[in-house]
Design a protein around this motif. Sequence first.
Motif, PDB file in Angstrom:
ATOM      1  N   LEU A  38     -12.490 -72.079 -58.379  1.00  0.00           N
ATOM      2  CA  LEU A  38     -11.733 -70.835 -58.231  1.00  0.00           C
ATOM      3  C   LEU A  38     -11.924 -70.193 -56.868  1.00  0.00           C
ATOM      4  CD1 LEU A  38     -12.232 -69.144 -61.720  1.00  0.00           C
ATOM      5  CD2 LEU A  38     -10.137 -70.134 -60.786  1.00  0.00           C
ATOM      6  N   CYS A  51     -10.565 -61.706 -59.010  1.00  0.00           N
ATOM      7  CA  CYS A  51     -10.828 -62.993 -59.650  1.00  0.00           C
ATOM      8  C   CYS A  51      -9.581 -63.863 -59.751  1.00  0.00           C
ATOM      9  CB  CYS A  51     -11.448 -62.777 -61.033  1.00  0.00           C
ATOM     10  SG  CYS A  51     -10.366 -61.956 -62.217  1.00  0.00           S
ATOM     11  N   CYS A  52      -8.399 -63.250 -59.672  1.00  0.00           N
ATOM     12  CA  CYS A  52      -7.159 -64.027 -59.784  1.00  0.00           C
ATOM     13  C   CYS A  52      -6.009 -63.247 -59.142  1.00  0.00           C
ATOM     14  CB  CYS A  52      -6.844 -64.317 -61.252  1.00  0.00           C
ATOM     15  SG  CYS A  52      -6.618 -62.828 -62.261  1.00  0.00           S
TER      16      CYS A  52
END
Length: 145
Positions: A38, A51-52
């Motif tokens: 990630l 985080c995204c």
Amino acid sequence: MLNRSQDFSAANFDDRTVILCDQCEKEYHVGCLRESGLCDLKELPKDKWFCCNECHKIYVALQNFASSGPEAIPASVLAALATKHAERGLSDSYRNDIRWRILNGKSRYPEHLLLLSRAAAIFRERFDPIVAKTGRDLIPVMVYG
């Protein structure tokens, strides 16, 4: 960003370092992010970290709402309010220009602080105290985020 390890220092940034998404506040070990592919952080980000992409989009949208001025409540919602008031026998003398606004609890603009202070006062006046087991009043935490 937060690190809960007692032996953490910026000089010892490693796989055990825990960071928080600046939107959803989920915790991530740097090593787990690296292993999952990630993110490959080499140091603590100097700015916000998400985080995204979805968390980044939400953050940007909320910041845009927070920076815009008061928005008028749509006429259809005002009509529904008027109907509810009539059903309950309440006076229809409420303002027809009700407005809403998203504020950032960390804002330092004097007008924002005044509005946030008013919001906290309304919660205290209208609701039973919301107190954590530690005795901390949660209303300011909720209002100021």
